[in-house]
Scaffold this motif. Structure first.
Motif, PDB file in Angstrom:
ATOM      1  N   ALA A   1      38.876  34.256  38.095  1.00  0.00           N
ATOM      2  CA  ALA A   1      40.074  34.836  39.164  1.00  0.00           C
ATOM      3  C   ALA A   1      39.366  36.224  39.705  1.00  0.00           C
ATOM      4  O   ALA A   1      40.339  36.970  40.526  1.00  0.00           O
ATOM      5  CB  ALA A   1      41.102  35.207  38.422  1.00  0.00           C
TER       6      ALA A   1
ATOM      7  N   ALA B   1      43.660  30.847  37.113  1.00  0.00           N
ATOM      8  CA  ALA B   1      42.655  31.673  37.578  1.00  0.00           C
ATOM      9  C   ALA B   1      42.044  30.987  38.909  1.00  0.00           C
ATOM     10  O   ALA B   1      41.611  31.933  39.659  1.00  0.00           O
ATOM     11  CB  ALA B   1      41.662  31.297  36.562  1.00  0.00           C
TER      12      ALA B   1
ATOM     13  N   ARG C   1      44.224  32.520  41.727  1.00  0.00           N
ATOM     14  CA  ARG C   1      43.756  33.910  41.847  1.00  0.00           C
ATOM     15  C   ARG C   1      42.426  33.788  42.661  1.00  0.00           C
ATOM     16  O   ARG C   1      42.368  34.947  43.560  1.00  0.00           O
ATOM     17  CB  ARG C   1      43.755  34.662  40.411  1.00  0.00           C
ATOM     18  CG  ARG C   1      44.993  34.701  39.736  1.00  0.00           C
ATOM     19  CD  ARG C   1      45.879  35.937  39.963  1.00  0.00           C
ATOM     20  NE  ARG C   1      47.033  36.114  39.298  1.00  0.00           N
ATOM     21  CZ  ARG C   1      48.182  35.656  39.479  1.00  0.00           C
ATOM     22  NH1 ARG C   1      48.420  35.150  40.665  1.00  0.00           N
ATOM     23  NH2 ARG C   1      49.396  35.817  39.007  1.00  0.00           N
TER      24      ARG C   1
END
Length: 348
Positions: free
Chosen positions: A127, A315, A318
């Motif tokens: 991320a 993740a 992101r």
């Protein structure tokens, strides 16, 4: 023609499959009589070895260096050992509507164990978060959990049937804390050996945990404890855990924003503050709950796989956030296998 990108697969941890296979083995061939005594003794030794290796691997210098980012670490510790237990206590209202009392005990114990290390680092990397802070936060959580988790369990579960007692705290000190401290003291002489043979000793770690699981579930089968768990109750447990995970993911993300943390630190706080360590929780439950450990660890095993699957999706999203800094790409190896079972405070 433009080639379509295949969406990433949700992670199914191979080690979780091994854990479930061990549970199945205990259900079909539980240890009885002399075999049970041998299994229990081997499990006790394995737990002591496990925490000795934890102590030998944890770099005290690196942990002290990480204290510079103390606000982030305090936030993660508060989420792990304060917010999580409060939510666990609130779930008491769901007994007996959704949860039986033994399942609730396991759920409450889940909220007391430390955060993960290895998987939190991997997801933070994917991320594009603060990876060094994730390493320190996970290590601090694991180190603090060796002392705090048994104490919280004694306070919050001590009055419940099958919960921890003063004898359990003595066992915790002898089986967990003393070996861990011995590993720290001997790290100066054996640290190099442990680092060089990290892969082989990793198998020792995981094999020890499998032995703990087999012993715990064997005792549960012999005592007929599984006849008290119905599919409906398991379904209720999954719903409760899904809500618990969702609440913690939201609180860690927006709470960190309210505390004025930057984006990279918010990512670290979300992944380190919303997760629970299977590797740290299983041996602790074996010591604290004894014959009742099989039901006590079931909520943790289910929550572990759930958090891996959900955090893998978060993740990746992101990483595609336009607000993220497009620096060097996250490790290909981490992306391909972002969700190993956390192997304790030495990981990462």
């Amino acid at each position: 023609m433009k080639r379509l990108r295949r969406p990433g697969r949700l992670p199914i941890d191979p080690y979780v499959v091994l854990l479930l296979g061990t549970v199945g083995l205990a259900a079909l061939f539980p240890a009885r009589g002399t075999a049970a005594d041998v299994s229990a003794g081997a499990s006790t030794a394995a737990i002591a070895l496990l925490f000795f290796l934890y102590g030998a691997r944890l770099s005290t210098r690196e942990a002290l260096d990480g204290l510079r980012h103390w606000r982030l670490h305090v936030t993660v510790l508060a989420c792990t050992f304060l917010v999580f237990p409060v939510l666990g206590l609130a779930a008491r209202a769901l007994v007996p509507v959704l949860l039986t009392h033994p399942l609730y005990q396991g759920l409450l114990f889940l909220t007391l164990v430390p955060s993960t290390v290895q998987s939190s680092i991997a997801f933070t990397s994917i991320a594009r978060g603060n990876v060094p802070a994730a390493i320190c936060a996970g290590s601090f959580s694991s180190l603090v959990g060796i002392v705090v988790t048994p104490l919280l369990a004694a306070v919050l579960l001590g009055g419940s049937g099958g919960g921890p007692s003063a004898d359990s705290l003595v066992k915790i000190v002898l089986q967990l804390l003393v070996p861990f401290l011995a590993g720290q003291v001997l790290r100066r002489w054996i640290g190099g050996f442990v680092t060089r043979h990290k892969k082989v000793l990793g198998y020792v770690d995981r094999g020890s945990i499998l032995l703990v699981v087999y012993t715990a579930f064997s005792e549960g089968v012999v005592q007929g404890i599984w006849h008290r768990v119905s599919p409906l109750r398991l379904g209720g447990l999954l719903v409760v855990e899904a809500v618990l995970l969702a609440v913690m993911l939201l609180l860690t993300w927006y709470g960190a924003k309210a505390l004025r943390f930057g984006r990279e630190d918010r990512i670290t706080i979300q992944f380190a503050g919303s997760k629970k360590s299977l590797a740290a929780g299983l041996p602790m439950a074996g010591v604290l709950f004894g014959a009742h450990a099989s039901l006590a660890v079931l909520p943790l095993m289910l929550f572990h796989q759930m958090q891996l699957m959900v955090c893998a999706v978060i993740a990746r999203r992101r990483a595609q956030d336009p607000a993220s800094e497009q620096g060097p790409a996250a490790s290909e190896d981490a992306s391909a296998n972002p969700s190993p079972v956390d192997a304790g405070p030495h990981s990462g």
